[in-house]
Design a protein around this motif. Structure first.
Motif, PDB file in Angstrom:
ATOM      1  N   ARG A  34     106.994   4.252 -61.430  1.00 44.94           N
ATOM      2  CA  ARG A  34     106.674   2.990 -60.211  1.00 44.94           C
ATOM      3  C   ARG A  34     105.208   3.327 -60.219  1.00 44.94           C
ATOM      4  O   ARG A  34     104.491   2.144 -60.180  1.00 44.94           O
ATOM      5  N   ARG A  84      94.906  -7.082 -62.901  1.00 47.83           N
ATOM      6  CA  ARG A  84      94.343  -7.985 -61.969  1.00 47.83           C
ATOM      7  C   ARG A  84      92.759  -8.098 -61.970  1.00 47.83           C
ATOM      8  O   ARG A  84      92.187  -8.929 -61.974  1.00 47.83           O
ATOM      9  N   ASN A  98     118.188 -28.328 -64.316  1.00 45.43           N
ATOM     10  CA  ASN A  98     117.570 -28.072 -63.365  1.00 45.43           C
ATOM     11  C   ASN A  98     118.109 -28.665 -61.725  1.00 45.43           C
ATOM     12  O   ASN A  98     118.087 -27.837 -61.010  1.00 45.43           O
ATOM     13  N   ALA A 110      93.600 -10.942 -64.697  1.00 48.17           N
ATOM     14  CA  ALA A 110      94.651 -11.840 -64.642  1.00 48.17           C
ATOM     15  C   ALA A 110      95.236 -12.161 -63.205  1.00 48.17           C
ATOM     16  O   ALA A 110      94.947 -11.580 -62.217  1.00 48.17           O
ATOM     17  N   GLU A 111      96.209 -12.955 -63.161  1.00 47.37           N
ATOM     18  CA  GLU A 111      96.754 -13.329 -61.975  1.00 47.37           C
ATOM     19  C   GLU A 111      97.714 -12.440 -61.526  1.00 47.37           C
ATOM     20  O   GLU A 111      98.222 -12.066 -60.189  1.00 47.37           O
ATOM     21  N   ARG A 148      95.790 -17.193 -64.964  1.00 47.05           N
ATOM     22  CA  ARG A 148      95.458 -18.009 -63.598  1.00 47.05           C
ATOM     23  C   ARG A 148      96.427 -19.358 -63.882  1.00 47.05           C
ATOM     24  O   ARG A 148      96.938 -19.957 -62.880  1.00 47.05           O
ATOM     25  N   ARG A 182     100.819 -31.441 -47.592  1.00 48.87           N
ATOM     26  CA  ARG A 182     100.062 -30.048 -47.934  1.00 48.87           C
ATOM     27  C   ARG A 182      99.238 -30.501 -49.326  1.00 48.87           C
ATOM     28  O   ARG A 182      98.199 -29.802 -49.621  1.00 48.87           O
ATOM     29  N   GLU A 240      99.783  -3.030 -63.140  1.00 48.18           N
ATOM     30  CA  GLU A 240      99.321  -4.354 -62.391  1.00 48.18           C
ATOM     31  C   GLU A 240      97.917  -4.324 -61.628  1.00 48.18           C
ATOM     32  O   GLU A 240      97.304  -5.587 -61.988  1.00 48.18           O
ATOM     33  N   HIS A 241      97.692  -3.633 -60.908  1.00 52.10           N
ATOM     34  CA  HIS A 241      96.449  -3.502 -60.020  1.00 52.10           C
ATOM     35  C   HIS A 241      95.280  -3.597 -61.198  1.00 52.10           C
ATOM     36  O   HIS A 241      94.339  -4.540 -61.028  1.00 52.10           O
ATOM     37  N   HIS A 266     102.621   0.215 -60.920  1.00 52.95           N
ATOM     38  CA  HIS A 266     102.020  -0.492 -59.964  1.00 52.95           C
ATOM     39  C   HIS A 266     100.313  -0.408 -60.185  1.00 52.95           C
ATOM     40  O   HIS A 266      99.775  -1.425 -60.314  1.00 52.95           O
ATOM     41  N   ASP A 267     100.088   0.897 -60.836  1.00 51.55           N
ATOM     42  CA  ASP A 267      98.466   0.799 -61.234  1.00 51.55           C
ATOM     43  C   ASP A 267      98.167  -0.111 -62.498  1.00 51.55           C
ATOM     44  O   ASP A 267      97.068  -0.487 -62.471  1.00 51.55           O
TER      45      ASP A 267
END
Lengths: 370, 370
Positions: free
Chosen positions: B170, B181, B104, B185-186, B227, B59, B177-178, B174-175
């Motif tokens: 919540r 991005r 690890n 942002a990643e 990223r 891959r 994070e959106h 969520h807003d």
């Protein structure tokens, strides 16, 4: 509410009895959660006959009482490490043998446990909770997976309804996640694969800056996670421009391969035979070398679970297993087609949980506007 | 581009030489990425004198050529497991000793390696890449962390600008994070803690269905990921209704504790003394028992890295370390205040990377509308 967790712990106790082991230290976070209902982290479960203790810390005192009221909890102090706390509980339990999860316990943790438990024989039991318990879903888990599929199905409708000229793979991915959360999902099951054109030939592509209009092929491999952590996994290809005859042909070979494999699914069937049904169809159409991965995998709390649908898998399907069926044809430099559904093994055959998501070539067309 | 990775590998080779070890098998995904620039998974790095090989699968053939062109790559076939492939490479290298990451490598993997490498002495070297290399950021990493802080700062401005009556924890999460991005942002560095009222007393709360108007206290603990995977970590408390005198008092004690701790940061300082500066301030104000966690932690590719700012930490601060400073006062049933910034240790003191985010009580007020 707690009954299902007790039933799961009873299954594990039977497995331990069959192996001649008196108790097990469960360290893998999702396995602890699966067996107790506890949703925090950094905690172990010690399970034996007359013994069911969660070893945790003070962040989780209240949460443990709410989520697993019937279990004993040992709350360690800040200056006692988790392995030390576990060793204390284990010494008190006076066990001569203890099973542990060798696929999860690190070399370092194993040494710490061994140093603190000179009298106890530590016996690795690798991946058995995964293969013997979690692979077969109970009624609650099947409901959760249905919900995870519903969120994903509605997310895909949103994606199709909002897809327009100029959107990048990354934007499509982020908008899809935001929409599924608004519908009630906890989030995505994994970073969605949103792949334009030749990127669709890469089975593990990460969404980038390609714009949707750069090719008529848009591959979407996505899923939603419920609040309890169950995950769906679907793939569809959308046609966003004028398709070639080759695209239609490849699409229909993949769809036929997938439908044949799904038809083969039922209790008592060996996993490799399901894989074979799809692989032969693709081989006979002349694309045998262009399908380089296994046909599918179990889904649940993890996105890749037991059983595997692969050429070498001897696992026998049982009612309650839920697997993805996802054949693909990948042509480097051109693109790829993969079609993926989530399928429940039932007592008398199977049920496609994701059959509300359109899968015909004629249903794959989307108008991007101008 | 690849120079910084080579510089990191050279540091690791020096560490191995000091330990008298000829080579190391690096298995932790983020450590492989840190040392090579490779962003895929399921791959190991074997590093020794005249030896730098990534062991991966098909891959990643193309990606490895693009991301680490100067390294050798061994691409295993589907029927060869990763431990088997590693063992083959190791046998060819004819090593007598091999360091591995005991924090690890699982017990199962260690056994497989040992079974396949009868002639090689496997020596655990636990967490050294984390403590000796990754704890001290190089110039590229500091730039990435600045960017991660910028995304977070802009996300918080968005949150304040859009916060209205009726929003749940919540939805706010969520807003946020959106939005981050959309700014580039990643994603988030971790699930944001958005806690209304008494929930702010729980340091690891998960956002739920409480509405923002149910209390004047809104605690936000959030961060953004770049990223390349670098993560910021900030906390602010917003006042969304009429505050009590108690809230103002607690807020200002926490802020003073934080500012004193930040003032103590510089090269050569012992971590516990930074913790002490904050802890004494809170103790003297009568809230000593209400600050139950350590003062801070390193940030980088992981959200919790070395060094730790804690009462027992003997680590000495060095230029290039980046730590959070996050004292808090938590009053069960009432709420909590935590203020957190990201601080770089410089040659002659420190720099607060997140100083663009307002931290005064008077700047914390937000009008929710009706």
């Amino acid at each position: 509410m707690s009954d299902r967790f007790e039933a799961r712990r009873k299954k594990l106790l039977r497995l331990l009895r069959d192996e001649g082991l008196p108790a097990m230290l469960v360290t893998a976070e999702k396995n602890v959660s699966y067996l107790t209902g506890f949703t925090g982290d950094s905690s172990y479960l010690l399970l034996g006959r007359d013994l069911a203790v969660v070893i945790s810390d003070s962040r989780y005192t209240t949460q443990l009482k709410e989520e697993c009221p019937t279990l004993d909890a040992v709350i360690r102090k800040t200056d006692v490490s988790l392995p030390q706390a576990a060793a204390r509980v284990l010494r008190k339990a006076k066990l001569s043998q203890l099973a542990f999860e060798g696929q999860n316990v690190t070399f370092e943790l194993h040494q710490k446990l061994a140093d603190n438990l000179a009298q106890v024989e530590l016996v690795p039991l690798n991946g058995r909770i995964e293969s013997d318990l979690r692979a077969i879903k109970d009624a609650d888990e099947i409901n959760e997976l249905r919900l995870a599929v519903q969120f994903a199905a509605r997310g895909f409708e949103f994606l199709k309804a909002t897809l327009t000229h100029g959107m990048t793979e990354r934007e499509i991915s982020h908008d899809l996640e935001h929409a599924m959360r608004r519908f009630g999902a906890e989030g995505v099951s994994f970073t969605p694969i949103i792949a334009v054109g030749d990127r669709a030939a890469l089975p593990h592509y990460h969404p980038g800056d390609l714009k949707v209009e750069e090719s008529p092929i848009l591959l979407t491999d996505w899923g939603a996670q419920t609040r309890s952590g169950y995950r769906s996994d679907l793939t569809r290809v959308l046609v966003t421009g004028r398709p070639t005859a080759k695209l239609e042909k490849v699409y229909n070979v993949v769809l036929e391969a997938q439908q044949r494999a799904i038809a083969a699914i039922g209790p008592g069937v060996v996993c490799r035979d399901v894989d074979k049904a799809a692989r032969e169809t693709i081989h006979n159409a002349g694309y045998g070398k262009r399908f380089g991965h296994g046909l599918g995998h179990g889904i649940g709390l993890d996105i890749h679970e037991q059983p595997r649908l692969a050429p070498v898998s001897e696992t026998i399907l049982q009612p309650g297993m839920v697997v993805t069926v996802e054949p693909g044809i990948y042509l480097p430099g051109w693109g790829g087609v993969r079609i993926e559904d989530d399928v429940l093994v039932t007592r008398d055959g199977h049920e496609v949980l994701s059959n509300s998501v359109p899968n015909e070539f004629e249903q794959a067309f989307v108008d991007l506007g101008n």
